[in-house]
Design a protein around this motif. Structure first.
Motif, mmCIF file in Angstrom:
data_model
loop_
_atom_site.group_PDB
_atom_site.id
_atom_site.type_symbol
_atom_site.label_atom_id
_atom_site.label_comp_id
_atom_site.label_asym_id
_atom_site.label_seq_id
_atom_site.Cartn_x
_atom_site.Cartn_y
_atom_site.Cartn_z
ATOM 1 N N SER A 36 0.838 -1.201 0.000
ATOM 2 C CA SER A 36 0.000 0.000 0.000
ATOM 3 C C SER A 36 0.874 1.253 0.000
ATOM 4 O O SER A 36 0.603 2.217 -0.719
ATOM 5 C CB SER A 36 -0.925 -0.016 1.222
ATOM 6 O OG SER A 36 -1.804 1.086 1.200
ATOM 7 N N LYS A 58 -4.728 -3.368 -3.348
ATOM 8 C CA LYS A 58 -4.446 -2.282 -2.415
ATOM 9 C C LYS A 58 -3.617 -1.141 -3.003
ATOM 10 O O LYS A 58 -3.882 0.038 -2.686
ATOM 11 C CB LYS A 58 -3.756 -2.856 -1.170
ATOM 12 C CG LYS A 58 -3.773 -1.948 0.047
ATOM 13 C CD LYS A 58 -5.141 -1.420 0.386
ATOM 14 C CE LYS A 58 -6.160 -2.520 0.626
ATOM 15 N NZ LYS A 58 -7.506 -1.960 0.878
ATOM 16 N N ASP A 98 -5.765 1.637 -4.572
ATOM 17 C CA ASP A 98 -6.464 2.498 -3.613
ATOM 18 C C ASP A 98 -5.522 3.551 -3.037
ATOM 19 O O ASP A 98 -5.882 4.721 -2.887
ATOM 20 C CB ASP A 98 -7.051 1.645 -2.483
ATOM 21 C CG ASP A 98 -8.177 0.747 -2.949
ATOM 22 O OD1 ASP A 98 -8.757 1.019 -4.011
ATOM 23 O OD2 ASP A 98 -8.478 -0.242 -2.251
ATOM 24 N N ILE A 101 -6.030 -1.937 7.311
ATOM 25 C CA ILE A 101 -6.118 -3.391 7.137
ATOM 26 C C ILE A 101 -5.736 -4.114 8.430
ATOM 27 O O ILE A 101 -6.492 -4.948 8.931
ATOM 28 C CB ILE A 101 -5.244 -3.856 5.956
ATOM 29 C CG1 ILE A 101 -5.910 -3.481 4.632
ATOM 30 C CG2 ILE A 101 -4.985 -5.355 6.016
ATOM 31 C CD1 ILE A 101 -6.995 -4.436 4.167
ATOM 32 N N GLY A 113 -11.729 -4.936 4.615
ATOM 33 C CA GLY A 113 -10.722 -5.820 4.046
ATOM 34 C C GLY A 113 -9.910 -6.524 5.110
ATOM 35 O O GLY A 113 -9.538 -7.699 4.955
ATOM 36 N N THR A 164 -6.110 -9.150 -1.969
ATOM 37 C CA THR A 164 -5.972 -7.863 -1.277
ATOM 38 C C THR A 164 -4.692 -7.159 -1.690
ATOM 39 O O THR A 164 -4.679 -5.948 -1.947
ATOM 40 C CB THR A 164 -5.999 -8.076 0.242
ATOM 41 O OG1 THR A 164 -7.187 -8.793 0.606
ATOM 42 C CG2 THR A 164 -5.977 -6.749 0.984
ATOM 43 N N SER A 191 -11.111 -0.503 3.727
ATOM 44 C CA SER A 191 -9.937 -1.246 4.168
ATOM 45 C C SER A 191 -10.171 -1.931 5.512
ATOM 46 O O SER A 191 -9.647 -3.024 5.759
ATOM 47 C CB SER A 191 -8.729 -0.314 4.272
ATOM 48 O OG SER A 191 -8.311 0.067 2.979
#
Length: 276
Positions: A18, A168, A171, A200, A135, A164, A132
């Motif tokens: 991320s 990610k 995003d 997360i 998630g 995921t 998230s």
């Protein structure tokens, strides 16, 4: 205990990708078409994870009625998107490098239609943070369900983790791109992205701690419901990535369809780990 260790490792890797996704707007020039190929692949992994990993396990744990929670999850994320409009992935101001002689500005401003207002980074950050958290619940419920069923972390948790990880970075890129476009300092953008990335592990921790306080006969159906709910959110996310582009990439239909199918087949292959 092996479950918290594996879950922590999964969360750490998701946080890392991320953060890397948030660096993309500063380091890469990503065209709209390339972004859509990536998103199609990520959407395929989420579709496959929902159908081949999460829903079958949820039904096995909680019975056929558990599927109803998938509908709730899909509707919940749809309404979140409806009111916060956070799920728009563009790495830069609309300057697409199409060389196919068509106009593709995503305004859809035909006569009688209303053009959506510009997305603010605060709205996007809030919507993606909630998404998230869900998630994180999805990941934790998959790990717990695997451990309950097999006594170990198996193919289902791996499939949810992989889906995921694939989605990610897009995003994170959305949040940082919007902040930079709005004139926010790069340091602030990456700080906000760090907070987003930590959603997360927070969602996973909340689920894991909460489920640990329940009696086993209550914990199992709750895990099944969380897994089905999460499958519904995966379906909503994947479809929201691919459906808006369905009629705007006629020239790239094979490329985008191939990416979607490739992601889907990756999850089918990963599901063989559960049978092994």
């Amino acid at each position: 205990m092996v479950i918290p260790a594996i879950l922590s490792a999964y969360c750490a890797l998701i946080v890392a990708v991320s953060l890397l996704g948030g660096m993309a707007p500063l380091a890469l020039v990503l065209s709209h078409t390339r972004l859509q190929v990536y998103l199609s692949f990520a959407a395929g992994t989420m579709l496959g994870a929902a159908f081949f990993h999460m829903l079958p396990e949820a039904v096995e744990m909680g019975g056929p009625d558990t599927v109803k929670w998938a509908a709730v999850g899909l509707l919940a994320l749809f309404l979140l998107e409806r009111f916060f409009a956070y799920h728009q992935h563009e790495p830069a101001p609309i300057a697409h490098d199409h060389h196919h002689g068509h106009d593709h500005h995503h305004r859809h401003d035909v006569e009688g239609e209303h053009v959506a207002p510009a997305l603010s980074w605060g709205t996007a950050a809030f919507g993606l943070a909630v998404h998230s958290l869900v998630g994180g619940v999805a990941l934790a419920s998959a790990v717990v369900a695997d451990a309950n069923g097999e006594g170990r972390v198996g193919g289902m948790a791996w499939g949810v983790f992989l889906a995921t990880v694939m989605h990610k970075p897009a995003d994170a890129m959305t949040i940082v791109s919007l902040m930079l476009r709005a004139g926010a300092p790069a340091k602030l953008a990456h700080l906000v992205n760090l907070g987003f990335a930590l959603m997360i592990p927070l969602g996973a921790a909340l689920f894991f701690v909460g489920i640990g306080r329940l009696a086993p006969d209550t914990a199992e159906p709750m895990t099944a419901a969380a897994l089905a709910f999460s499958a519904g959110t995966f379906l909503c996310i994947s479809l929201s990535d691919v459906l808006p582009e369905l009629h705007f990439h006629q020239h790239d239909r094979l490329k985008l369809s191939g990416a979607l199918v490739a992601g889907f087949l990756l999850m089918v292959a990963a599901s063989s780990l559960e049978a092994g």
